[in-house]
Design an enzyme around this catalytic site. Structure first.
Site, PDB file in Angstrom:
ATOM      1  CE  LYS A 264      -1.635   1.510   4.076  1.00 35.79           C
ATOM      2  NZ  LYS A 264      -1.281   2.885   4.438  1.00 35.79           N
ATOM      3  CG  ASN A 265       2.400   2.644   3.471  1.00 36.16           C
ATOM      4  OD1 ASN A 265       1.239   2.974   3.197  1.00 36.16           O
ATOM      5  ND2 ASN A 265       2.803   2.412   4.703  1.00 36.16           N
TER       6      ASN A 265
ATOM      7  CB  CYS B  71      -4.652  10.113  12.087  1.00 33.77           C
ATOM      8  SG  CYS B  71      -3.046   9.387  12.351  1.00 33.77           S
TER       9      CYS B  71
ATOM     10  NE  ARG C 219       1.165  10.243  10.611  1.00 35.09           N
ATOM     11  CZ  ARG C 219       0.527   9.251   9.972  1.00 35.09           C
ATOM     12  NH1 ARG C 219      -0.568   8.758  10.484  1.00 35.09           N
ATOM     13  NH2 ARG C 219       0.973   8.780   8.823  1.00 35.09           N
TER      14      ARG C 219
ATOM     15  CG  ASP D 257       3.547   1.274   9.350  1.00 35.17           C
ATOM     16  OD1 ASP D 257       3.644   1.543   8.150  1.00 35.17           O
ATOM     17  OD2 ASP D 257       3.308   2.131  10.229  1.00 35.17           O
TER      18      ASP D 257
ATOM     19  NE  ARG E 254      -6.978   4.411   5.868  1.00 31.89           N
ATOM     20  CZ  ARG E 254      -6.464   5.547   6.318  1.00 31.89           C
ATOM     21  NH1 ARG E 254      -6.833   6.020   7.489  1.00 31.89           N
ATOM     22  NH2 ARG E 254      -5.578   6.206   5.602  1.00 31.89           N
TER      23      ARG E 254
END
Ligand code: EPZ
Length: 417
Positions: free
Chosen positions: A22-23, A117, A122, A305, A397
């Site tokens: 995803k990243n 978030c 952030r 993560d 997500r």
């Protein structure tokens, strides 16, 4: 809102295929703004954030065509709008990745400040400072970043702290700037390297990606490219943690062990026996897990993560573990829900102390952010009885059909719509 119902203590066995990162997908999608030619991306994960990014890009003028599999082709013949609106950016802060390419290609950008978030405030001050250094005039007002530049000019910029999307944003902006840009204290994550590879395929002159100094010689224009996105090392690490906790014989396939060395070393130190293949990892369990302290850090350190997933694992390890989260100021949201399942945890600022092993019991729990959700899934797999995880849109997500992948490994997981 969907929920996941999990009946714990089923042993996992079989093979799980890892999808694209995803990243790496999100910045690769944003890079399509840099050219009016087609950029064709394959191995994209079918996750919500990728769909959101496509919507953001379409709002700016991108034409998208998907082949129904994991390939998406994006083409931006011209930029028709320069705003990434609040309602989209607030659902996905990675939308900030359109800022650099928009200013570089179009000379103007209006991107909503992402706001905080669940895991932290952030800020994007490094992105803004770096673009100013490249000659952009930037005003922050009404919750938006307004950026203007006739043409960006190459410059030198040192990141005060390593930033993944900050490095990606400035690399993309510099690719069309006039002259040479030197970025220092850059993020070295595999996803950053992957974006640089795509930019080079588009004609950009970039060197040093993967080290902390990246040099970009700007071009007047970039062309289209075809690019295969790297596998998701965090998805792979998440299934590795599941195998370490409740696995019998699990093969995590289609991953890149080389990109996962910090995770593999940490897991091995905690007693997880991992057989490494070229593009697969095999874990035969169950193994007694041993408490092993953890400190997250920018790559090549252990990825933040994967911190929540590791905390779940350490609830089953023998001994006391100190987990230090050095990247984000508020990334222990999973702890309170884990305690409700019987985990013995104590949070003290950036540190979490885990006392194990503790047998967990299923409960009704609430997901708060993407990786905290993954942590709760892992805990539910090890818990006695039934767990129902609410608000799993967080999970969707970044994880493609987790219930299907776990179900095929023998877990009792059901999505309740
Ligand atoms: C990227 O976020 C990832 N997201 C995150 O993954 C990941 O946790 C993070 O990098 C760290 O590895 C994407 O790649 C889309 P940072 P990013 O800029 O780039 C501070 C997930 O679960 N900072 O590397 O936003 C920041 O507050 C997500 O997939 C500034 O102070 O993170 C943090 O403390 C969550 N000013 C640290 O730097 C800035 O301008 C690292 O953040 C930028 C960052």
């Amino acid at each position: 809102m969907d929920k996941l119902r999990i009946e714990g203590r089923r042993r996992l066995a079989g093979r799980v295929e890892i999808g694209g990162a995803k990243n790496a997908a999100l910045p690769a999608q944003a890079a399509c703004l840099l050219t009016d030619e087609a950029v064709s991306l394959s191995n994209l994960p079918a996750v919500r954030d990728v769909r959101t990014m496509t919507r953001v890009l379409e709002g700016l003028g991108a034409e998208s065509s998907a082949d129904g599999g994991d390939r998406l082709t994006l083409r931006v013949p011209r930029i028709v709008a320069e705003e990434a609106p609040y309602e989209l950016v607030k659902t996905m802060r990675a939308s900030v990745l359109v800022l650099g390419p928009l200013v570089a290609r179009h000379g103007r950008a209006r991107v909503s400040l992402p706001g905080g978030c669940a895991i932290g405030e952030r800020p994007i001050n490094f992105h803004i400072e770096g673009l100013r250094r490249l000659g952009a005039e930037i005003v922050l007002e009404h919750g938006y970043v307004e950026a203007r530049a006739e043409r960006l000019r190459g410059a030198e910029y040192s990141f005060p702290f390593k930033s993944v999307t900050g490095t990606e944003n400035l690399m993309m902006a510099a690719a069309l700037a006039e002259g040479e840009t030197v970025l220092r204290n850059c993020a070295q994550e595999p996803e950053v390297v992957d974006v640089a590879k795509l930019l080079r395929a588009m004609g950009a002159e970039i060197s040093g990606e993967g080290t902390d100094e990246i040099v970009i010689r700007g071009r007047t224009s970039l062309g289209g490219a075809r690019h295969h996105v790297i596998p998701d090392r965090i998805e792979a690490g998440t299934y590795l943690a599941a195998a370490a906790m409740v696995g019998e014989d699990v093969v995590v396939a289609g991953c890149d062990p080389e990109a996962m060395l910090p995770i593999l070393e940490q897991f091995a130190a905690a007693g997880v026996e991992i057989e490494r293949g070229d593009d697969s990892l095999r874990v035969c369990g169950p193994r007694a897990l041993a408490a092993q302290d953890l400190r997250t850090a920018p790559h090549p350190g252990y990825p933040t993560d994967m911190q929540a997933q590791y905390v779940a694992m350490m609830t089953q390890a023998h001994g006391t573990t100190l987990v230090s989260e050095t990247i984000f100021e508020h990334r222990f949201m999973h702890a309170s829900e884990l305690m409700r399942m019987g985990a013995d945890l104590r949070i003290d600022g950036h540190n979490c102390v885990v006392v194990g092993p503790r047998s967990l019991t299923g409960a009704q729990v609430m997901a708060t952010d993407l990786r905290a959700s993954a942590c709760l899934v892992l805990a539910a797999l090890a818990a006695e009885g039934e767990t129902v995880i609410h608000r799993i849109y967080h999970l969707d997500r970044g994880y493609e059909c987790m219930e299907g992948k776990l179900g095929r490994l023998g877990a009792a997981v059901e999505r309740i719509r």
